[in-house]
Design a protein around this motif. Structure first.
Motif, PDB file in Angstrom:
ATOM      1  N   LEU A   1       0.857  -1.176   0.000  1.00  0.00           N
ATOM      2  CA  LEU A   1       0.000   0.000   0.000  1.00  0.00           C
ATOM      3  C   LEU A   1       0.897   1.231   0.000  1.00  0.00           C
ATOM      4  CD1 LEU A   1      -2.662  -1.052   2.668  1.00  0.00           C
ATOM      5  CD2 LEU A   1      -2.921  -1.071   0.176  1.00  0.00           C
ATOM      6  N   VAL A   2       0.763   2.078  -1.002  1.00  0.00           N
ATOM      7  CA  VAL A   2       1.635   3.242  -1.143  1.00  0.00           C
ATOM      8  C   VAL A   2       0.791   4.504  -1.015  1.00  0.00           C
ATOM      9  CG1 VAL A   2       3.311   4.441  -2.596  1.00  0.00           C
ATOM     10  CG2 VAL A   2       3.162   1.932  -2.655  1.00  0.00           C
ATOM     11  N   ASN A   3       1.080   5.300   0.006  1.00  0.00           N
ATOM     12  CA  ASN A   3       0.380   6.562   0.227  1.00  0.00           C
ATOM     13  C   ASN A   3       1.149   7.675  -0.482  1.00  0.00           C
ATOM     14  OD1 ASN A   3      -0.856   8.883   1.154  1.00  0.00           O
ATOM     15  ND2 ASN A   3      -0.940   8.222   3.292  1.00  0.00           N
ATOM     16  N   THR A   4       0.546   8.251  -1.511  1.00  0.00           N
ATOM     17  CA  THR A   4       1.208   9.293  -2.290  1.00  0.00           C
ATOM     18  C   THR A   4       0.732  10.696  -1.912  1.00  0.00           C
ATOM     19  OG1 THR A   4      -0.479   9.070  -4.021  1.00  0.00           O
ATOM     20  CG2 THR A   4       1.522   7.740  -4.249  1.00  0.00           C
ATOM     21  N   SER A   5      -0.098  10.793  -0.878  1.00  0.00           N
ATOM     22  CA  SER A   5      -0.678  12.079  -0.505  1.00  0.00           C
ATOM     23  C   SER A   5       0.020  12.670   0.722  1.00  0.00           C
ATOM     24  CB  SER A   5      -2.168  11.913  -0.211  1.00  0.00           C
ATOM     25  OG  SER A   5      -2.353  11.197   0.996  1.00  0.00           O
ATOM     26  N   ASP A   6      -0.456  13.842   1.160  1.00  0.00           N
ATOM     27  CA  ASP A   6       0.108  14.538   2.324  1.00  0.00           C
ATOM     28  C   ASP A   6      -0.639  14.244   3.611  1.00  0.00           C
ATOM     29  OD1 ASP A   6       2.003  15.788   0.707  1.00  0.00           O
ATOM     30  OD2 ASP A   6       0.616  17.427   0.211  1.00  0.00           O
ATOM     31  N   GLN A   7      -1.552  13.268   3.576  1.00  0.00           N
ATOM     32  CA  GLN A   7      -2.310  12.946   4.782  1.00  0.00           C
ATOM     33  C   GLN A   7      -2.374  11.430   4.970  1.00  0.00           C
ATOM     34  OE1 GLN A   7      -6.234  14.505   4.193  1.00  0.00           O
ATOM     35  NE2 GLN A   7      -6.707  13.148   2.482  1.00  0.00           N
ATOM     36  N   GLU A   8      -2.660  11.021   6.202  1.00  0.00           N
ATOM     37  CA  GLU A   8      -2.741   9.599   6.528  1.00  0.00           C
ATOM     38  C   GLU A   8      -4.028   8.999   5.942  1.00  0.00           C
ATOM     39  OE1 GLU A   8      -1.732   7.507  10.562  1.00  0.00           O
ATOM     40  OE2 GLU A   8      -3.881   8.032  10.583  1.00  0.00           O
ATOM     41  N   HIS A   9      -3.936   7.728   5.531  1.00  0.00           N
ATOM     42  CA  HIS A   9      -5.095   7.013   5.002  1.00  0.00           C
ATOM     43  C   HIS A   9      -5.279   5.721   5.782  1.00  0.00           C
ATOM     44  CE1 HIS A   9      -6.049   9.454   1.447  1.00  0.00           C
ATOM     45  NE2 HIS A   9      -4.735   9.659   1.347  1.00  0.00           N
ATOM     46  N   THR A  10      -6.542   5.390   6.032  1.00  0.00           N
ATOM     47  CA  THR A  10      -6.879   4.136   6.706  1.00  0.00           C
ATOM     48  C   THR A  10      -7.571   3.228   5.702  1.00  0.00           C
ATOM     49  OG1 THR A  10      -7.150   5.258   8.825  1.00  0.00           O
ATOM     50  CG2 THR A  10      -8.116   3.063   8.608  1.00  0.00           C
ATOM     51  N   VAL A  11      -6.936   2.111   5.370  1.00  0.00           N
ATOM     52  CA  VAL A  11      -7.402   1.217   4.308  1.00  0.00           C
ATOM     53  C   VAL A  11      -7.829  -0.113   4.917  1.00  0.00           C
ATOM     54  CG1 VAL A  11      -6.775   0.089   2.139  1.00  0.00           C
ATOM     55  CG2 VAL A  11      -5.800   2.331   2.696  1.00  0.00           C
ATOM     56  N   THR A  12      -8.973  -0.616   4.489  1.00  0.00           N
ATOM     57  CA  THR A  12      -9.489  -1.916   4.931  1.00  0.00           C
ATOM     58  C   THR A  12      -9.269  -2.944   3.827  1.00  0.00           C
ATOM     59  OG1 THR A  12     -11.195  -0.832   6.261  1.00  0.00           O
ATOM     60  CG2 THR A  12     -11.520  -3.154   5.757  1.00  0.00           C
ATOM     61  N   LEU A  13      -8.788  -4.130   4.212  1.00  0.00           N
ATOM     62  CA  LEU A  13      -8.441  -5.177   3.246  1.00  0.00           C
ATOM     63  C   LEU A  13      -9.332  -6.401   3.425  1.00  0.00           C
ATOM     64  CD1 LEU A  13      -4.557  -4.961   3.655  1.00  0.00           C
ATOM     65  CD2 LEU A  13      -5.964  -3.852   1.907  1.00  0.00           C
ATOM     66  N   ARG A  14      -9.639  -7.067   2.321  1.00  0.00           N
ATOM     67  CA  ARG A  14     -10.422  -8.299   2.351  1.00  0.00           C
ATOM     68  C   ARG A  14     -10.153  -9.101   1.095  1.00  0.00           C
ATOM     69  NH1 ARG A  14     -15.027  -8.382  -0.978  1.00  0.00           N
ATOM     70  NH2 ARG A  14     -15.540  -6.347  -1.917  1.00  0.00           N
ATOM     71  N   GLY A  15     -10.550 -10.375   1.114  1.00  0.00           N
ATOM     72  CA  GLY A  15     -10.521 -11.217  -0.069  1.00  0.00           C
ATOM     73  C   GLY A  15     -11.897 -11.257  -0.709  1.00  0.00           C
ATOM     74  N   ALA A  16     -11.967 -11.543  -2.010  1.00  0.00           N
ATOM     75  CA  ALA A  16     -13.249 -11.561  -2.714  1.00  0.00           C
ATOM     76  C   ALA A  16     -13.209 -12.585  -3.848  1.00  0.00           C
ATOM     77  CB  ALA A  16     -13.575 -10.182  -3.274  1.00  0.00           C
ATOM     78  N   ASP A  17     -14.369 -13.197  -4.129  1.00  0.00           N
ATOM     79  CA  ASP A  17     -14.510 -14.045  -5.306  1.00  0.00           C
ATOM     80  C   ASP A  17     -14.490 -13.160  -6.550  1.00  0.00           C
ATOM     81  OD1 ASP A  17     -14.853 -16.021  -3.461  1.00  0.00           O
ATOM     82  OD2 ASP A  17     -16.989 -16.359  -3.888  1.00  0.00           O
ATOM     83  N   ALA A  18     -13.980 -13.711  -7.654  1.00  0.00           N
ATOM     84  CA  ALA A  18     -13.972 -12.995  -8.931  1.00  0.00           C
ATOM     85  C   ALA A  18     -14.878 -13.713  -9.928  1.00  0.00           C
ATOM     86  CB  ALA A  18     -12.551 -12.906  -9.476  1.00  0.00           C
ATOM     87  N   TYR A  19     -15.395 -12.937 -10.893  1.00  0.00           N
ATOM     88  CA  TYR A  19     -16.286 -13.506 -11.899  1.00  0.00           C
ATOM     89  C   TYR A  19     -16.237 -12.654 -13.159  1.00  0.00           C
ATOM     90  CZ  TYR A  19     -19.541  -9.722 -10.752  1.00  0.00           C
ATOM     91  OH  TYR A  19     -20.114  -8.493 -10.559  1.00  0.00           O
ATOM     92  N   ASN A  20     -16.863 -13.148 -14.243  1.00  0.00           N
ATOM     93  CA  ASN A  20     -16.993 -12.396 -15.486  1.00  0.00           C
ATOM     94  C   ASN A  20     -18.326 -11.659 -15.517  1.00  0.00           C
ATOM     95  OD1 ASN A  20     -15.312 -15.011 -17.051  1.00  0.00           O
ATOM     96  ND2 ASN A  20     -14.619 -12.901 -17.282  1.00  0.00           N
ATOM     97  N   THR A  21     -18.295 -10.403 -15.924  1.00  0.00           N
ATOM     98  CA  THR A  21     -19.539  -9.719 -16.217  1.00  0.00           C
ATOM     99  C   THR A  21     -20.115 -10.289 -17.516  1.00  0.00           C
ATOM    100  OG1 THR A  21     -18.461  -7.980 -17.505  1.00  0.00           O
ATOM    101  CG2 THR A  21     -18.670  -7.636 -15.120  1.00  0.00           C
TER     102      THR A  21
END
Length: 338
Positions: free
Chosen positions: A75-95
């Protein structure tokens, strides 16, 4: 009366005006609202057994059922402020159109649940900082061999970034597909072939397509073999269209689609279509109809004239036979006075 300005004063005035306009533009144009200020990507060259270090577009993990696999997300923060990021796994599919998409946390029931970040589900990333987050993928005992499409999803304030996880469970690989619902729309250079591809195997497929056509008078130009810009995931179906600029203007054509994919997958689908220039056909039909109406009217007129003139035997217009006139009485000429 206008006040004259010297060239030097006018140049200074013009420079000040341009500078003020530039400052106004810089203040008036805000930063793009959809920029999250951070990125998520695989840690370069961190996959077990990677041939060499370098950037990776997605995670590739493989193992037998019952094993635990490991990798790392950056996770790379390129801004001037702190970011809080939530992570999870997910199933993938085709539209429906074949794009790669991920399911929500509530909808995921497969490989997305095998991904775990442990205590690192929520990560605070300081300004201008790169955070490396490890995660594991646990392949359940007895899990089916083949590809299990998934993704790692990073979320903050409704903004989501997904990184694909290409996950394969060891065992027999089956590449199989079918071509269904073939139809033709349009005509001539604007014709398009619509069809559905269904992945019947257990591995993701990048198919190749070719089109052949046979008309009433012989072969018709089709499409040469080309790789489709879509990856069909196991158990998924996608609805696609293919341009067919070689379609005829006037003919009845039998169309055959042939789809192949690495691993020996091959399938065909067919359809037939009439190509008729309806504008010409409509004008021709109207002309023939008008000609028939004129001929019928002419025959009816001739018949009426024959009936009125008494040509030939036949009933009278009143439905009874025409009585014959009685002969005039004959007078005997004897020369004797009467």
């Amino acid at each position: 009366m206008p006040v004259p300005h010297s060239p030097r004063r006018f140049g200074a005035f013009l420079l000040a005006t341009v500078a003020a306009a530039a400052l106004h533009c810089a203040v008036a144009v805000p930063a793009a609202a959809d920029e999250p200020g951070w990125t998520a990507e695989p840690v370069a060259g961190s996959a077990p057994g990677a041939a060499k270090a370098g950037a990776r577009p997605y995670f590739y993990l493989a193992g037998t059922s019952g094993t635990v696999l490991e990798d790392r997300l950056a996770l790379v923060n390129t801004s001037d402020q702190e970011h809080t990021v939530t992570l999870r796994g997910a199933d993938a599919y085709n539209t429906a159109g074949g794009a790669f998409a991920v399911r929500s946390a509530k909808e995921s029931t497969g490989a997305g649940l095998w991904i775990s970040f442990g205590a690192g589900t929520t990560v605070k990333v300081p300004a201008h900082t790169r955070a490396v987050v490890p995660f594991t993928v646990t392949l359940p005992p007895g899990s089916q061999p083949g590809d299990h499409p998934a993704a790692v999803v990073a979320t903050e304030s409704g903004h989501e970034v997904g990184v694909r996880v290409h996950l394969r469970v060891g065992g027999p690989a089956l590449a199989a597909l079918t071509v269904e619902d073939v139809s033709v729309r349009g005509k001539g250079a604007t014709a398009r072939v619509s069809y559905t591809l269904v992945n019947r195997g257990n591995v993701a497929l990048t198919p190749e397509l070719s089109i052949s056509a046979e008309g009433t008078l012989g072969k018709v130009a089709g499409r040469s073999t080309r790789t489709l810009p879509v990856e069909v995931l196991p158990g998924q179906r996608v609805e696609l269209t293919e341009p067919w600029p070689g379609a005829p203007v006037l003919d009845r054509v039998g169309l055959t689609l042939t789809v192949t994919a690495p691993g020996g997958a091959r399938a065909t689908g067919s359809a037939s279509a009439w190509f008729v220039p309806w504008g010409i056909a409509g004008r021709t039909g109207v002309g023939l109809l008008g000609l028939g109406a004129v001929a019928a009217a002419a025959l009816l007129l001739v018949r009426k004239r024959r009936i009125r003139s008494g040509d030939g035997p036949g009933p009278s217009p009143h439905g009874s036979a025409v009585p014959e006139e009685a002969p005039a009485p004959e007078h005997e000429l004897t020369g004797a006075p009467r």
